[in-house]
Design a protein around this motif. Sequence first.
Motif, PDB file in Angstrom:
ATOM      1  N   TYR A  66      48.387  32.283  45.617  1.00 51.49           N
ATOM      2  CA  TYR A  66      49.484  32.281  44.347  1.00 51.49           C
ATOM      3  C   TYR A  66      48.089  32.191  42.532  1.00 51.49           C
ATOM      4  O   TYR A  66      47.576  31.682  42.899  1.00 51.49           O
ATOM      5  N   ASP A  67      49.113  32.222  41.758  1.00 54.22           N
ATOM      6  CA  ASP A  67      47.653  32.612  40.330  1.00 54.22           C
ATOM      7  C   ASP A  67      48.414  30.854  39.878  1.00 54.22           C
ATOM      8  O   ASP A  67      48.686  31.321  39.366  1.00 54.22           O
ATOM      9  N   ARG A  68      47.365  30.113  39.762  1.00 56.94           N
ATOM     10  CA  ARG A  68      47.798  28.641  39.227  1.00 56.94           C
ATOM     11  C   ARG A  68      46.858  28.608  37.571  1.00 56.94           C
ATOM     12  O   ARG A  68      46.045  28.976  37.764  1.00 56.94           O
ATOM     13  N   ASP A  86      38.805  38.303  45.278  1.00 60.47           N
ATOM     14  CA  ASP A  86      38.785  37.914  44.066  1.00 60.47           C
ATOM     15  C   ASP A  86      39.971  37.298  44.274  1.00 60.47           C
ATOM     16  O   ASP A  86      39.713  35.760  43.699  1.00 60.47           O
ATOM     17  N   ASP A  87      40.986  37.334  45.180  1.00 54.69           N
ATOM     18  CA  ASP A  87      42.028  37.349  44.170  1.00 54.69           C
ATOM     19  C   ASP A  87      42.675  35.595  45.634  1.00 54.69           C
ATOM     20  O   ASP A  87      43.448  34.762  44.779  1.00 54.69           O
ATOM     21  N   GLY A  96      38.612  29.789  43.055  1.00 55.35           N
ATOM     22  CA  GLY A  96      37.583  30.271  41.573  1.00 55.35           C
ATOM     23  C   GLY A  96      37.391  31.441  42.035  1.00 55.35           C
ATOM     24  O   GLY A  96      36.121  32.100  40.969  1.00 55.35           O
ATOM     25  N   GLY A  97      37.793  32.404  42.614  1.00 57.85           N
ATOM     26  CA  GLY A  97      37.448  34.150  42.718  1.00 57.85           C
ATOM     27  C   GLY A  97      36.108  34.416  43.545  1.00 57.85           C
ATOM     28  O   GLY A  97      34.455  33.180  43.240  1.00 57.85           O
ATOM     29  N   LEU A  98      35.726  34.847  43.006  1.00 51.58           N
ATOM     30  CA  LEU A  98      33.821  36.107  43.261  1.00 51.58           C
ATOM     31  C   LEU A  98      33.030  35.912  42.219  1.00 51.58           C
ATOM     32  O   LEU A  98      34.189  36.229  41.052  1.00 51.58           O
ATOM     33  N   ASP A 101      43.880  41.427  40.391  1.00 52.70           N
ATOM     34  CA  ASP A 101      42.705  42.051  40.392  1.00 52.70           C
ATOM     35  C   ASP A 101      43.058  42.906  41.458  1.00 52.70           C
ATOM     36  O   ASP A 101      41.861  44.492  41.313  1.00 52.70           O
ATOM     37  N   THR A 102      44.306  43.143  42.893  1.00 50.37           N
ATOM     38  CA  THR A 102      43.681  43.795  43.596  1.00 50.37           C
ATOM     39  C   THR A 102      44.374  44.380  42.851  1.00 50.37           C
ATOM     40  O   THR A 102      43.639  46.256  42.868  1.00 50.37           O
TER      41      THR A 102
END
Length: 343
Positions: A35-37, A99-100, A104-106, A216-217
């Motif tokens: 999820y994008d929280r 990244d998704d 915390g992402g890359l 980002d995908t």
Amino acid sequence: MNNEILYLITFITAFFTALILTPFFRHIARMFNIYDRPLTAVKTHKVSTPYLGGLAIWSGWVISLLLIRLITNFPTGTLNNLRSVIIGSSMLLLLGLCDDIKKGGLGFKFKFLVQIIACLIVVYFFDIRINFIENKTLSVIISIFWIIGLSNAFNLIDIMDGLSCGTAAIASFFFFIIALPSEMIYVNFCAVALLAACLGFLPFNLSKSKKIFMGDTGSLSIGFILATVAMGTSYTKINPIGIFAPLIILAVPIYETIFVSIMRILKGKNPFLGSKDHFPLRLEKMGYSRKQILLFVYILSFIFGIFSYTIVKIDDNISYLIFSFIILLLVVFSVRLSKVKVD
């Protein structure tokens, strides 16, 4: 089988593949808790939303191209170009996916490294680059900057439902109609496939009950595809100013990148770190609804597309007037937006 039928098959395949796979990937995202929280201040949505929509867009795009490859014989050059775009975009797809998924992402340094490698594959090894620059080394360097810049530009404007995907669809349409007479038919097929895949995904991105983000995908791979497509055809057969046609077609993401970067630098902030200073969010601060902003961006993108088509097809004088008008419009728009107070 003539090209018109092949374009139609490509469109239908990409559209329905994305339309069918989007709810499937939404289910996968919910199953694996991807999820994008809205946990940070820079997030513009209020409810946790599934990711992975970008996988549906890219899958629709690539499956349609592979199908067309099975039912027709492309020239060797076209096949090489298609392979390079598929390889490079798949690398950006996997980068965005990591990244998704990663908490915390890359880091942006690692992301840039992977993007540079993907660009080198396309630009150096497959020779898809800006051809009007005669010095090959300089052409390769600028082409890499172009692809990386545009990939991240579509990522940057992905801050509102339908914004990045819809803009990409409109840009794909105009690249298709401008490149249509071109012998570099990989541009035509890539553009029409991306247009259809974006349209197949868009209803879910705009839905309230079945919403999904491309993440980002999607934004990185879409930007990569459009950047390579933009370098695959000629714009200067009638007049030299046609060289600016790709910049005008992609004016919205390019403008957003330049505007946000300048505003952040002027405030002493790192341009690579997120903040709520994007031009659509400034319009929202001015009192416009998100539907109004989305409609405005779509109309603006379409107008820019018409301008780009026009300057490719007509003589120099009118082209210079159009280009000057666009620059003046963006300057006035920027001055007005810069006065809006943002977080």
